[in-house]
Write an enzyme that holds these catalytic residues in place. Structure first.
Site, PDB file in Angstrom:
ATOM      1  N   LYS A 199       0.832  -1.219   0.000  1.00  0.00           N
ATOM      2  CA  LYS A 199       0.000   0.000   0.000  1.00  0.00           C
ATOM      3  C   LYS A 199       0.858   1.256   0.000  1.00  0.00           C
ATOM      4  CE  LYS A 199      -1.995   1.811   3.945  1.00  0.00           C
ATOM      5  NZ  LYS A 199      -2.906   1.762   5.108  1.00  0.00           N
ATOM      6  N   GLY A 232     -10.341   3.915   3.265  1.00  0.00           N
ATOM      7  CA  GLY A 232      -9.479   4.008   2.081  1.00  0.00           C
ATOM      8  C   GLY A 232      -8.586   2.780   1.912  1.00  0.00           C
TER       9      GLY A 232
HETATM   10  C1  R5P Z   1      -2.484   2.175   8.620  1.00  0.00           C
HETATM   11  O1  R5P Z   1      -1.306   1.878   8.609  1.00  0.00           O
HETATM   12  C2  R5P Z   1      -3.480   1.484   9.500  1.00  0.00           C
HETATM   13  O2  R5P Z   1      -3.031   0.229   9.911  1.00  0.00           O
HETATM   14  C3  R5P Z   1      -4.807   1.339   8.799  1.00  0.00           C
HETATM   15  O3  R5P Z   1      -4.647   0.559   7.639  1.00  0.00           O
HETATM   16  C4  R5P Z   1      -5.353   2.694   8.401  1.00  0.00           C
HETATM   17  O4  R5P Z   1      -5.169   3.598   9.427  1.00  0.00           O
HETATM   18  C5  R5P Z   1      -6.817   2.623   8.074  1.00  0.00           C
HETATM   19  O5  R5P Z   1      -7.237   3.917   7.749  1.00  0.00           O
HETATM   20  P1  R5P Z   1      -8.205   4.175   6.512  1.00  0.00           P
HETATM   21  O6  R5P Z   1      -9.446   3.349   6.778  1.00  0.00           O
HETATM   22  O7  R5P Z   1      -8.454   5.648   6.565  1.00  0.00           O
HETATM   23  O8  R5P Z   1      -7.467   3.762   5.290  1.00  0.00           O
END
Ligand code: R5P
Length: 322
Positions: A199, A232
């Site tokens: 990601k 997201g």
């Molecule tokens: C990021 O490193 C976290 O582990 C989550 O994947 C993230 O914070 C999720 O946030 P969102 O739903 O806004 O993508």
């Protein structure tokens, strides 16, 4: 997990205003009543707190996830800690089921803060003698504290729920490199393979998943994460998995359902069969969707409080991470 009521007048559980339902569940598991506390506002919006009975010499647990509105819930927690400290409390444990400001745990560019560390300093200075929390965004945040931190994991509670699913042809998916260890814990418990999505965050609500490591074609992915905020990350992972030919039967398991922004639209996607989360963050009925299921971490937190209070070990509640 069954817990015998704690019949000890030295144990005090009290709740800030962030998540009184979870606090009541925890107190119920322990067989104690919540200590009454008044939280009010001055006309200029400053927070005022009064603990309504003596806590002198007591072992006090303050339940307050620092969930949205984060600045309010965090400031309120600090003010509660200050009130307790000045009331000659024996020991204060800040029970923070969801630890906000955790994602800024390192500098990714010049002139940025490290808020996870700043919050740790403020809690310690504010009067916390120890911290009890669930699934920190990164486990090394424990090292930002010079006081004991007990980090529980919801992987066990969520895995129990996931065992009810049809797990044939399933694969556990880590939506980014930071979640690989957690994915391995789920995979070990459920006897499933792991895939990893690479990601890249390209904005506060948007991520780009460049490639997938592992076999997902024809499989039913289970995306795991520590938190769903805007959705997201789930959306980006779904795109990448679909492009790699997974079946449009995606399930999601995450500890903290922060659910802001477009999360509800994302999680309503027809390809998502179920999303299971815990109650570390209060559930907003306005954001309810049929696919969303909640399981409670109250029994887990209550067990930990019971053991800390009795000076027993809590390490076997830490899951595979200990
Ligand atoms: C990021 O490193 C976290 O582990 C989550 O994947 C993230 O914070 C999720 O946030 P969102 O739903 O806004 O993508």
């Amino acid at each position: 997990m069954s817990l015998r009521p704690v019949a000890d007048h030295r144990l005090v559980i009290l709740s800030g205003t962030a998540h009184p339902q979870l606090a009541s569940r925890i107190a119920g598991e322990l067989g104690v009543s919540l200590m009454p506390m008044t939280v009010s506002r001055f006309p200029d919006s400053e927070i005022h707190v009064r603990v309504e009975a003596s806590v002198r010499g007591k072992d006090v647990y303050v339940i307050q996830p620092t969930c949205p509105p984060v600045n309010e819930t965090f400031t309120e927690l600090l003010i509660i800690l200050d009130a307790l400290r000045r009331a000659s409390t024996g020991r204060i444990t800040a029970v923070i089921p969801y630890y906000g400001y955790a994602r800024q745990d390192k500098k990714t560019a010049g002139r940025e803060p490290i808020t996870a560390r700043m919050v740790a300093d403020m809690l310690t200075k504010g009067g916390a003698d120890r911290i009890l929390t669930v699934d920190l965004h990164s486990p090394q945040i424990q090292g930002f504290f010079d006081i004991p931190v007990d980090q529980l994991t919801a992987v066990g509670v969520l895995s129990e729920h996931m065992r009810k699913w049809d797990l044939r042809d399933s694969v556990i998916v880590a939506p980014d490199a930071g979640r690989v260890n957690m994915a391995s814990e789920y995979a070990g418990r459920l006897n499933l393979p792991v895939a990893i999505v690479q990601k890249r965050r390209i904005g506060a609500e948007k991520t780009q998943a460049a490639y997938v490591v592992g076999e997902v074609e024809g499989k039913r992915p289970i995306i795991i994460d520590d938190m769903i905020t805007t959705g997201g990350t789930v959306a980006g992972s779904m795109d990448a998995l679909m492009k790699r030919g997974c079946r449009p039967e995606i399930r999601v398991a995450a500890t903290h359902a922060v659910l802001v922004g477009k999360s509800v639209e994302t999680l309503s996607d027809a390809a998502i069969a179920e999303v299971v989360v815990t109650d570390t963050v209060p559930f907003d009925p306005a954001r309810s969707i049929p696919a969303l299921k909640e399981v409670s971490v109250a029994p887990l937190i209550a067990q930990a409080i019971g053991r800390i209070h009795a000076d027993d070990s809590v390490s076997d509640l830490f899951g595979d991470r200990s």
